[in-house]
Design an enzyme around this catalytic site. Structure first.
Site, PDB file in Angstrom:
ATOM      1  N   TYR A 106       0.822  -1.208   0.000  1.00 17.36           N
ATOM      2  CA  TYR A 106       0.000   0.000   0.000  1.00 17.36           C
ATOM      3  C   TYR A 106       0.863   1.269   0.000  1.00 17.36           C
ATOM      4  O   TYR A 106       0.526   2.270  -0.613  1.00 17.36           O
ATOM      5  CB  TYR A 106      -0.937   0.020   1.205  1.00 17.36           C
ATOM      6  CG  TYR A 106      -2.205  -0.779   1.004  1.00 17.36           C
ATOM      7  CD1 TYR A 106      -3.101  -0.453  -0.011  1.00 17.36           C
ATOM      8  CD2 TYR A 106      -2.513  -1.859   1.817  1.00 17.36           C
ATOM      9  CE1 TYR A 106      -4.275  -1.175  -0.200  1.00 17.36           C
ATOM     10  CE2 TYR A 106      -3.691  -2.585   1.635  1.00 17.36           C
ATOM     11  CZ  TYR A 106      -4.562  -2.234   0.620  1.00 17.36           C
ATOM     12  OH  TYR A 106      -5.719  -2.947   0.441  1.00 17.36           O
ATOM     13  N   GLU A 202       2.224 -28.260  17.010  1.00 17.13           N
ATOM     14  CA  GLU A 202       1.557 -27.711  15.823  1.00 17.13           C
ATOM     15  C   GLU A 202       0.271 -26.972  16.195  1.00 17.13           C
ATOM     16  O   GLU A 202       0.067 -25.839  15.791  1.00 17.13           O
ATOM     17  CB  GLU A 202       1.233 -28.852  14.836  1.00 17.13           C
ATOM     18  CG  GLU A 202       0.564 -28.365  13.551  1.00 17.13           C
ATOM     19  CD  GLU A 202       0.099 -29.511  12.651  1.00 17.13           C
ATOM     20  OE1 GLU A 202       0.196 -30.684  13.076  1.00 17.13           O
ATOM     21  OE2 GLU A 202      -0.366 -29.232  11.533  1.00 17.13           O
ATOM     22  N   ASP A 254       0.453 -33.597  13.633  1.00 17.56           N
ATOM     23  CA  ASP A 254      -0.473 -34.646  13.226  1.00 17.56           C
ATOM     24  C   ASP A 254       0.256 -35.669  12.357  1.00 17.56           C
ATOM     25  O   ASP A 254       1.256 -35.364  11.716  1.00 17.56           O
ATOM     26  CB  ASP A 254      -1.613 -34.045  12.395  1.00 17.56           C
ATOM     27  CG  ASP A 254      -2.653 -33.354  13.267  1.00 17.56           C
ATOM     28  OD1 ASP A 254      -2.708 -33.646  14.472  1.00 17.56           O
ATOM     29  OD2 ASP A 254      -3.400 -32.522  12.730  1.00 17.56           O
TER      30      ASP A 254
END
Lengths: 373, 373
Positions: A106, A202, A254
């Site tokens: 921006y 995680e 996982d």
């Protein structure tokens, strides 16, 4: 065991960063004065220039560069963009503020006078320029005062100094202390640390479980999470604890191909940010679980596993093909997942009981040194 | 101004929660003993039973219920699932642990003996049962010891007691203190608070900016963020600061239809969790920006706006149709966005300069009391 402090990687001072940015600008001015075409040599950041360094055990960038010339139809716009972004990065140093990738977009976006042409149409154009400059000037994004998007949380026997405030992370309740995006020395200092290891978790579910059960106290460790793929601040902090305080780093994910990959990014770095591996990767990090042998070992029934779909299977095979997954233990791990046809989330350990992770799973894993390297 | 402490909403004790869960189980046993069909009356949670209460200014649940019977082909499975989930919720109380929705799914999933039928095939089946029980027993999810997914961050003149640890949130560096999922009294207590107001910030970019600039110090306020749609813990904490410490709550969002909606969830509650509005919603919350008049007022050029796409336009019209957006100022606000054809991110303020949010935008907004109600 009290870890002793080792080498402390020196952060480049703002004066040094400014000098590097000025050097870039000077080269343009000098070339123009000498009647030469101003140009930059930018390291190539595509796969062709990325390789796995077996000795250092990290993914790193090669030496190929490409020239970005001012008087060249193909590169003139990028040249102009590079100058604009370098200028914005320079003001960050002068004003001593940090910002985000999106805000740089921006800040540098405007319509070129007398035309309807924008300097940048999309953030996709400014982000790579920032990365170009990081690599060209050998600076970490953090040294350029550019923040990563998300934050993390830390808890355990460590005392941090965050922007002048001393925070004892054993006294931060269940919530813990927020890890800011930039944890370079000077922003965040590690005043004291008596932990034996770092556990990078995680997901926040497991982090909450371990925090609530004060796992860090019983096992004298630091708990770190980034709520999903670990953000740069969390990775840098883990790396600093590993380098400066000699702490082993264990990663808890996982059991699925994405978990393997996220772990490998923590360990070896990523292809897309290969340049940063040298200061973000932790080649000694270990994968403590969930591994494909665990469901049987810890009595998880097949019905709490999730059937691998085609995308999982394709991704698992892809991961198995990466050079840094060639160790026999990893090939066996991935084969076992594919053979079982199932993946497991850490949350599935709750099937045994809600505190199983704290009371059974992790203590046994640590005791048996049952991790993958 | 030092805010004074007011009413403190009483959290149900674990003994009370257990009694409510036992009551449910008892009703099943009693019916069975009396030769009646065990059944539960569960409040209906569909749109048909949700309405906007104009006086309380919150979205709330009506009085319709539906019967869940044991001996009924259509509801027997759900009846069994309700009992299983209630049992899992009971162990959370007995073991004094918290858990996640997903872990409850794993905990209650098993294959029914002698069949190949699972109690639950998917979390989509167990989540609604937990919500059913919340509503049936008039308990907050947090009282049932079920955590929401994500966390938030707080910074400012407030001293919290998180799980026994006293944390002065003026001394938490730039990173701040992590807000845990459950902030009910007893989990998190507010020991001291001298702030004049609460600023809830949608995105971490703006939170970082304000934290780095110590905006909270100069304007004597509390900064709260949930990194996107505010998680329950952050909403509950803001609500408690509003109720117990009389603090006005200002919400800082992007200027787009999603920003409007997220704000309205903070203010009036949501359709999907209408039951919880009474303890999560903050009907007095104000929308401090970014509003559709701001780009012109603060000199943001059109080229840092983003063109509304079809989905944005559809969503803006939908939002304009909600009963709780019928005030003239809100209808004007949405019309102005649609007329301009543009939405703006807060990040676009960086186009002026990196600290514009801190030095110009918010101070003027606060001074002019320029917000939407």
């Amino acid at each position: 065991m009290v870890a002793t402090r080792q080498m402390r990687p020196r952060r480049r001072t703002s004066a040094e960063v400014q000098k590097l940015l000025e050097g870039l600008a000077d080269s343009v001015v000098t070339a123009a004065r000498n009647g030469e075409v101003p140009s930059f040599d930018i390291p190539v950041r595509t796969l062709s220039n990325v390789s796995f360094n077996k000795k250092k055990r990290i993914i790193e960038l090669g030496k190929n560069t490409t020239e970005r010339r001012f008087f060249d139809l193909g590169t003139a716009k990028k040249f102009m963009q590079t100058v604009l972004v370098a200028d914005a990065l320079m003001s960050l140093q002068r004003e001593q503020v940090t910002t985000s990738l999106r805000e740089i977009y921006y800040r540098t976006k405007h319509t070129i006078k007398g035309t309807s042409e924008n300097t940048f149409d999309d953030q996709d154009e400014s982000d790579p320029i920032i990365e170009d400059l990081e690599v060209t000037l050998s600076l970490l994004r953090e040294e350029l005062r550019v923040r990563a998007k998300s934050w993390g949380t830390i808890i355990g026997p460590i005392t941090l100094v965050d922007a002048g405030d001393t925070v004892d992370c054993t006294r931060q309740g269940i919530g813990g202390k927020t890890v800011p995006s930039i944890v370079e020395p000077g922003y965040v200092d590690i005043k004291r640390c008596t932990a034996d290891f770092v556990l990078m978790v995680e997901k926040d579910t497991q982090f909450s479980r371990l925090s609530e059960d004060k796992f860090w106290k019983r096992h004298n460790c630091i708990l770190l999470t980034g709520n999903g793929q670990a953000p740069r601040g969390v990775r840098r902090l883990a790396r600093r604890l590993h380098d400066e305080w000699n702490l082993p780093v264990y990663v808890l994910m996982d059991n699925d191909p994405w978990g393997y990959y996220i772990y490998s990014v923590i360990k070896q770095g990523s292809i897309s940010l290969a340049f940063e591996s040298q200061r973000l990767a932790i080649p000694d990090a270990k994968f403590i679980g969930l591994s494909s042998a665990d469901p049987e070992k810890y009595g998880l029934p097949r019905n709490v596993g999730i059937k691998l779909n085609d995308t999982d299977i394709r991704r698992a095979r892809e991961v198995a093909g990466y050079e840094w997954f060639q160790k026999k233990e990893w090939q066996d791990e991935i084969k076992q997942m594919l053979r079982s046809g199932l993946k497991y989330e850490l949350d599935a350990l709750a099937h045994k009981n809600f505190r199983f992770l704290t009371t059974d799973y992790l203590p046994r894993k640590l005791k048996e040194k049952d991790w993958l390297d």
